[in-house]
Design a protein around this motif. Structure first.
Motif, short mmCIF file in Angstrom:
data_model
loop_
_atom_site.label_atom_id
_atom_site.label_comp_id
_atom_site.label_asym_id
_atom_site.label_seq_id
_atom_site.Cartn_x
_atom_site.Cartn_y
_atom_site.Cartn_z
N CYS A 18 0.83 -1.21 0.00
CA CYS A 18 0.00 0.00 0.00
C CYS A 18 0.87 1.26 0.00
O CYS A 18 1.67 1.47 0.92
CB CYS A 18 -0.92 0.02 1.21
N PRO A 19 0.73 2.12 -1.00
CA PRO A 19 1.55 3.35 -1.04
C PRO A 19 1.11 4.40 -0.04
O PRO A 19 1.83 5.35 0.23
CB PRO A 19 1.36 3.85 -2.48
N SER A 20 -0.09 4.23 0.53
CA SER A 20 -0.63 5.23 1.46
C SER A 20 -0.49 4.82 2.93
O SER A 20 -0.90 5.56 3.82
CB SER A 20 -2.11 5.48 1.15
N GLY A 21 0.08 3.63 3.17
CA GLY A 21 0.28 3.19 4.54
C GLY A 21 -1.00 2.85 5.28
O GLY A 21 -1.08 3.00 6.51
N VAL A 22 -2.02 2.38 4.56
CA VAL A 22 -3.29 2.03 5.19
C VAL A 22 -3.10 0.82 6.12
O VAL A 22 -2.55 -0.20 5.70
CB VAL A 22 -4.36 1.71 4.13
N ARG A 23 -3.56 0.95 7.34
CA ARG A 23 -3.44 -0.14 8.33
C ARG A 23 -4.65 -1.06 8.18
O ARG A 23 -5.57 -1.07 9.00
CB ARG A 23 -3.32 0.43 9.73
N TYR A 24 -4.62 -1.83 7.13
CA TYR A 24 -5.79 -2.64 6.77
C TYR A 24 -6.15 -3.65 7.86
O TYR A 24 -7.33 -3.85 8.18
CB TYR A 24 -5.54 -3.38 5.45
N ALA A 25 -5.15 -4.34 8.43
CA ALA A 25 -5.43 -5.39 9.41
C ALA A 25 -6.16 -4.83 10.61
O ALA A 25 -7.08 -5.46 11.14
CB ALA A 25 -4.13 -6.08 9.84
N ARG A 26 -5.76 -3.65 11.06
CA ARG A 26 -6.44 -3.04 12.19
C ARG A 26 -7.88 -2.66 11.83
O ARG A 26 -8.80 -2.85 12.61
CB ARG A 26 -5.65 -1.80 12.64
N LEU A 27 -8.07 -2.14 10.62
CA LEU A 27 -9.42 -1.80 10.17
C LEU A 27 -10.28 -3.06 10.07
O LEU A 27 -11.46 -3.05 10.43
CB LEU A 27 -9.35 -1.11 8.81
N ALA A 28 -9.69 -4.15 9.59
CA ALA A 28 -10.43 -5.41 9.49
C ALA A 28 -10.86 -5.90 10.86
O ALA A 28 -11.99 -6.40 11.02
CB ALA A 28 -9.58 -6.47 8.79
N ASP A 29 -10.00 -5.77 11.86
CA ASP A 29 -10.38 -6.16 13.22
C ASP A 29 -11.58 -5.35 13.71
O ASP A 29 -12.53 -5.89 14.30
CB ASP A 29 -9.20 -5.96 14.19
N ILE A 30 -11.54 -4.05 13.47
CA ILE A 30 -12.65 -3.18 13.90
C ILE A 30 -13.91 -3.53 13.14
O ILE A 30 -15.01 -3.65 13.71
CB ILE A 30 -12.27 -1.70 13.69
N GLY A 31 -13.79 -3.72 11.83
CA GLY A 31 -14.94 -4.05 11.01
C GLY A 31 -15.57 -5.38 11.38
O GLY A 31 -16.80 -5.50 11.47
N ARG A 32 -14.74 -6.39 11.60
CA ARG A 32 -15.27 -7.69 11.97
C ARG A 32 -16.04 -7.63 13.28
O ARG A 32 -17.08 -8.26 13.44
CB ARG A 32 -14.12 -8.70 12.09
N ALA A 33 -15.51 -6.88 14.24
CA ALA A 33 -16.20 -6.76 15.53
C ALA A 33 -17.57 -6.12 15.35
O ALA A 33 -18.56 -6.53 15.97
CB ALA A 33 -15.35 -5.94 16.50
N GLN A 34 -17.65 -5.10 14.50
CA GLN A 34 -18.93 -4.44 14.24
C GLN A 34 -19.91 -5.38 13.55
O GLN A 34 -21.09 -5.44 13.91
CB GLN A 34 -18.71 -3.19 13.38
N VAL A 35 -19.43 -6.13 12.58
CA VAL A 35 -20.31 -7.05 11.85
C VAL A 35 -20.78 -8.18 12.76
O VAL A 35 -21.96 -8.53 12.78
CB VAL A 35 -19.59 -7.61 10.61
N ASP A 36 -19.86 -8.76 13.53
CA ASP A 36 -20.23 -9.86 14.41
C ASP A 36 -21.22 -9.44 15.48
O ASP A 36 -22.01 -10.25 15.98
CB ASP A 36 -18.98 -10.47 15.06
N ALA A 37 -21.20 -8.16 15.86
CA ALA A 37 -22.16 -7.66 16.85
C ALA A 37 -23.56 -7.55 16.26
O ALA A 37 -24.55 -7.49 17.01
CB ALA A 37 -21.70 -6.31 17.37
N GLN A 38 -23.66 -7.54 14.93
CA GLN A 38 -24.96 -7.33 14.28
C GLN A 38 -25.47 -8.55 13.51
O GLN A 38 -26.66 -8.64 13.21
CB GLN A 38 -24.87 -6.15 13.31
N VAL A 39 -24.59 -9.48 13.18
CA VAL A 39 -24.98 -10.65 12.37
C VAL A 39 -24.71 -11.92 13.18
O VAL A 39 -23.56 -12.20 13.54
CB VAL A 39 -24.19 -10.69 11.05
N LEU A 40 -25.76 -12.67 13.45
CA LEU A 40 -25.62 -13.92 14.21
C LEU A 40 -25.08 -15.01 13.29
O LEU A 40 -25.65 -15.29 12.23
CB LEU A 40 -26.97 -14.34 14.78
#
Length: 403
Positions: free
Chosen positions: A85-107
């Motif tokens: 990534c040329p912009s230094g996006v911290r994708y893994a950290r974003l994925a952790d946050i996103g997964r937590a949000q999705v798992d809280a809403q989808v059984l």
């Protein structure tokens, strides 16, 4: 990237962090070129750019679906996208946050919930894992061939030297590594003893917490992290030089202790110190005078598999290979060495089909020049690769340690 994250989320540290990460992304698509699941499936939603967009929508208040969850589950968290990534996006950290949000809403379906809970209940706990592994070995002839192939073979552990009360380092005992490949830490202790360093494994330490954390059980993960800090702290206070981590996946996670526990008033400072002291075995060994080792390689042909957590997570790519070459090993070429082997923590259990495809491709690359053995730096990769080939797969420390 412009965002419109909900006001409620922006009041949380995770929401603010996610917004900063999203704003760094310019959607250029360079990440898709190195994403293993995108290469396998050819679906934009199964690549980093597509997953970022799905997470963005969830954080902006759009309800996620089971399909959203599936696309995020298929991500290996290999972090190859971060390397390119040329912009230094911290994708893994974003994925952790996103997964937590999705798992809280989808059984999740009941089978998935059971599997994930079982993994958290067993894998991080050595007192549960060891007896189960012994039992599995006893009944191995009765197991299906695919499952039998995954059982790690018993090998001699070797002696562990007595401390000399000289230089000291703390070692992560771990969970799966301690049960399945105990020879790794034993080899590390003998090797460091030859270099004048005592390796201590304090009682009370255990799993680094990554298994529970990445399966969504944050409470269990935080308990494991705090337990390790408590167990290691007396040695740290007494002057231990480093925390040696011989599983690159655990090392990548422990180096994030300070960030994960930053809101914990009791542990934040200690966690930051632990993260600062955490060292992968290549960082420790490469910093020492290796003259006492001689040239143990003796032209042995080795294929080295650099785990994603080593080359992308810790940014320690191309560090082990030259060291092995200097010590007399002949390294064979490994095409597409940046790609994941498919182990990825518990991914080989939760996503067996994709994991098997990635593992087969990785073994084809590793064996392309007929090496005598395969060396790696992470227990998960070691076990995953060993299940697919009769060629021995070992931790690279075992190549250097005296018998």
């Amino acid at each position: 990237m412009q965002t419109d994250i909900t006001a409620e989320l922006l009041e949380t540290p995770a929401g603010r962090e996610a917004e900063a990460i999203l704003r760094a992304c310019v959607h250029c698509g360079f990440c898709t070129a190195t994403c293993p699941t995108y290469q396998l499936l050819g679906d934009e939603q199964d690549g980093p750019r597509g997953r970022i967009y799905q997470i963005k929508r969830v954080l902006e208040g759009h309800a996620p679906s089971r399909i959203t969850q599936l696309h995020l589950d298929r991500c290996l968290s290999c972090r190859a996208c971060e390397t390119t990534c040329p912009s230094g996006v911290r994708y893994a950290r974003l994925a952790d946050i996103g997964r937590a949000q999705v798992d809280a809403q989808v059984l999740r379906p009941i089978r998935e919930r059971f599997l994930r809970r079982a993994l958290v209940a067993v894998l991080p706990h050595l007192t549960r894992l060891r007896p189960l592994l012994r039992l599995a070995r006893l009944v191995a002839p009765l197991l299906p061939p695919r499952l039998r192939a995954k059982l790690p073979k018993e090998r001699p552990v070797g002696a562990r030297p007595e401390p000399t009360n000289g230089r000291r380092m703390v070692a992560l005992g771990g969970c799966v590594q301690a049960a399945a490949t105990p020879q790794t830490n034993a080899a590390a202790a003998r090797l460091l003893a030859q270099l004048g360093i005592d390796l201590i494994e304090p009682a009370g330490a255990g799993c680094c917490g990554a298994v529970a954390y990445h399966l969504g059980d944050r409470a269990a993960a935080l308990d494991a992290m705090r337990g390790n800090i408590d167990a290691w702290w007396p040695e740290i206070a007494a002057g231990a030089e480093a925390i040696l981590v011989n599983a690159s996946g655990c090392g990548a996670f422990i180096k994030e202790y300070g960030e994960i526990l930053t809101e914990d008033s009791r542990y934040a400072e200690k966690a930051a110190r632990v993260a600062e002291l955490a060292r992968d075995s290549i960082e420790v060994v490469a910093a020492e005078d290796l003259a006492p080792l001689g040239r143990p390689g003796r032209d042995q042909r080795i294929a080295f598999h650099a785990p994603c957590t080593l080359q992308h997570g810790q940014r320690l790519g191309q560090r082990v290979e030259p060291l092995l070459t200097d010590l007399g090993f002949r390294l064979t070429a490994v095409p597409d060495a940046h790609l994941c082997c498919g182990s990825a923590g518990t991914y080989s259990i939760t996503q067996p089909e994709l994991s098997a495809q990635l593992g087969a491709a990785k073994l084809k690359a590793l064996l392309s020049e007929d090496p005598e053995l395969i060396a790696t730096a992470n227990v998960g990769c070691q076990l995953h690769l060993a299940a697919g080939t009769p060629t021995p797969v070992v931790h690279w420390l075992e190549l250097l340690a005296p018998p």
